[in-house]
Scaffold this motif. Structure first.
Motif, PDB file in Angstrom:
ATOM      1  N   HIS A 152       0.852  -1.200   0.000  1.00  0.00           N
ATOM      2  CA  HIS A 152       0.000   0.000   0.000  1.00  0.00           C
ATOM      3  C   HIS A 152       0.884   1.245   0.000  1.00  0.00           C
ATOM      4  O   HIS A 152       1.702   1.443   0.898  1.00  0.00           O
ATOM      5  CB  HIS A 152      -0.925   0.014   1.211  1.00  0.00           C
ATOM      6  N   PHE A 153       0.705   2.062  -1.025  1.00  0.00           N
ATOM      7  CA  PHE A 153       1.423   3.342  -1.164  1.00  0.00           C
ATOM      8  C   PHE A 153       0.372   4.435  -1.178  1.00  0.00           C
ATOM      9  O   PHE A 153      -0.649   4.319  -1.862  1.00  0.00           O
ATOM     10  CB  PHE A 153       2.199   3.327  -2.491  1.00  0.00           C
ATOM     11  N   GLU A 154       0.588   5.520  -0.417  1.00  0.00           N
ATOM     12  CA  GLU A 154      -0.387   6.608  -0.436  1.00  0.00           C
ATOM     13  C   GLU A 154       0.269   7.954  -0.173  1.00  0.00           C
ATOM     14  O   GLU A 154       1.338   8.045   0.437  1.00  0.00           O
ATOM     15  CB  GLU A 154      -1.495   6.372   0.602  1.00  0.00           C
ATOM     16  N   ILE A 155      -0.400   8.999  -0.698  1.00  0.00           N
ATOM     17  CA  ILE A 155      -0.015  10.389  -0.431  1.00  0.00           C
ATOM     18  C   ILE A 155      -1.280  11.127  -0.023  1.00  0.00           C
ATOM     19  O   ILE A 155      -2.294  11.067  -0.729  1.00  0.00           O
ATOM     20  CB  ILE A 155       0.644  11.049  -1.657  1.00  0.00           C
ATOM     21  N   VAL A 156      -1.232  11.798   1.108  1.00  0.00           N
ATOM     22  CA  VAL A 156      -2.403  12.489   1.658  1.00  0.00           C
ATOM     23  C   VAL A 156      -2.441  13.919   1.133  1.00  0.00           C
ATOM     24  O   VAL A 156      -1.456  14.663   1.237  1.00  0.00           O
ATOM     25  CB  VAL A 156      -2.361  12.495   3.200  1.00  0.00           C
ATOM     26  N   CYS A 157      -3.585  14.301   0.573  1.00  0.00           N
ATOM     27  CA  CYS A 157      -3.768  15.663   0.043  1.00  0.00           C
ATOM     28  C   CYS A 157      -4.881  16.369   0.804  1.00  0.00           C
ATOM     29  O   CYS A 157      -5.870  15.744   1.196  1.00  0.00           O
ATOM     30  CB  CYS A 157      -4.111  15.619  -1.452  1.00  0.00           C
ATOM     31  N   ALA A 158      -4.728  17.674   0.965  1.00  0.00           N
ATOM     32  CA  ALA A 158      -5.694  18.446   1.757  1.00  0.00           C
ATOM     33  C   ALA A 158      -7.019  18.636   1.030  1.00  0.00           C
ATOM     34  O   ALA A 158      -8.052  18.834   1.655  1.00  0.00           O
ATOM     35  CB  ALA A 158      -5.103  19.806   2.121  1.00  0.00           C
ATOM     36  N   ASN A 159      -7.002  18.607  -0.306  1.00  0.00           N
ATOM     37  CA  ASN A 159      -8.247  18.800  -1.058  1.00  0.00           C
ATOM     38  C   ASN A 159      -8.222  17.981  -2.342  1.00  0.00           C
ATOM     39  O   ASN A 159      -7.194  17.418  -2.735  1.00  0.00           O
ATOM     40  CB  ASN A 159      -8.487  20.283  -1.354  1.00  0.00           C
ATOM     41  N   LYS A 160      -9.378  17.944  -2.987  1.00  0.00           N
ATOM     42  CA  LYS A 160      -9.558  17.103  -4.172  1.00  0.00           C
ATOM     43  C   LYS A 160      -8.718  17.579  -5.350  1.00  0.00           C
ATOM     44  O   LYS A 160      -8.181  16.766  -6.119  1.00  0.00           O
ATOM     45  CB  LYS A 160     -11.038  17.079  -4.563  1.00  0.00           C
TER      46      LYS A 160
END
Length: 320
Positions: A152-160
């Motif tokens: 599982h690889f992920e990057i968290v973004c504040a908005n769409k």
């Protein structure tokens, strides 16, 4: 250290040679874990927060190397989580802040966009700059699970908007990232092992890539061995179950009509199966005189099974 921390540590020690790539990476870091503080006098300063010392070190190095700007670093310890530290890197001067924001395309006509997204694609026009941007985004807000457990690889973004922008940049490298909303954040994620290997290659995390590939090979070998063992176990269980039924049928025939009433071929198979209950069909065939193949032995055993079934049905009718 976790696998994710190892990847970030590797990426933090890699500084692009091209100034345009350095700017792209800075843009990603500020966009995903930075904010612009505006004073009462409309003066700007840029503040980046991170809990990873490798990320703080990389951002500090990039700002100094790219813009020759000195930054202020402060470390804050979480009183509730003793091991947790937050690193803040501050660009204090108004002109320095504007210079960085303009170069990173995070400001337009001296106006900062609320979501801190890149205003146009000039900063990530080249393929090398796209790589740098993804690298900066992962350093700022990314994580990677231990491949020993799951992929599982992920990057968290504040908005769409930021999430979609990052997804489009990844598509340039044939990476099919997905977006999901988690509480108030938007997560750009990858779950396929091959795609995670590809994104590590894009970010130029070659050591982490090799480590993940080694884990993949071992897991695939382990899974292959498990499948083979399961298959062999299932075959053994099937063979044992079949042999137990054949013995039951032969016992029933022997008790109710004896082997004397059987043809020579069926009688010989019945006696040998009764004598060698654990033998395979191939081994039974070799014991016959003359020897018979597996299909021939199986055919005779089916005949015995059918005969036993007929005897059982006959006995039921007699009892009625």
């Amino acid at each position: 250290m976790s696998f994710s921390s190892d990847v970030k540590d590797e990426l933090s020690r890699q500084v692009s040679l091209g100034r345009h790539c350095q700017i792209a990476e800075i843009a990603a870091i500020i966009s995903l874990c930075g904010r612009v503080i505006i004073s009462i006098e409309d003066k700007y300063c840029i503040k980046v927060h991170t809990e990873n010392v490798a990320v703080a070190r990389k951002y500090f190095t990039l700002i100094k190397k790219t813009f020759n700007i000195n930054t202020e670093i402060s470390i804050r310890r979480n009183v509730y989580l003793k091991k947790s530290r937050t690193y803040s890197i501050l660009i204090k001067g108004h002109e320095d802040s504007k210079r960085v924001l303009n170069a990173c395309k995070l400001i337009h006509n001296d106006e900062i966009k609320e979501n801190m997204s890149i205003i146009n694609n000039l900063v990530i026009q080249n393929s090398c700059c796209k790589r740098a941007f993804i690298r900066g985004a992962f350093l700022a807000a990314g994580s990677l699970s231990d491949p020993e457990k799951f992929y599982h690889f992920e990057i968290v973004c504040a908005n769409k908007n930021k999430a979609q922008q990052l997804q489009e940049i990844m598509k340039a490298f044939d990476i099919d990232a997905k977006i999901v909303r988690r509480k108030k954040y938007y997560i750009v994620y990858i779950k396929e092992a091959a795609q995670i290997v590809q994104i590590l290659n894009v970010m130029e995390a070659h050591v982490a890539l090799m480590n993940l590939e080694n884990v993949r090979i071992l897991k695939e070998m382990r899974n292959s061995v498990n499948r083979q063992v399961n298959c062999e176990t299932a075959n053994i269980n099937k063979t044992v179950s079949a042999a137990v039924k054949q013995i039951d049928d032969i016992k029933y025939i022997k008790k109710h009509m004896g082997f004397e009433g059987l043809s020579e071929g069926l009688g010989e198979v019945a006696r040998i199966r009764f004598e060698y209950p654990e033998a395979t069909l191939k081994e039974l065939g070799a014991l016959l005189n003359p020897p018979v193949g597996k299909s021939g032995v199986n055919h005779r055993l089916r005949k015995l099974s059918n005969l036993a079934q007929e005897l059982r049905e006959f006995d039921k009718e007699e009892k009625l």
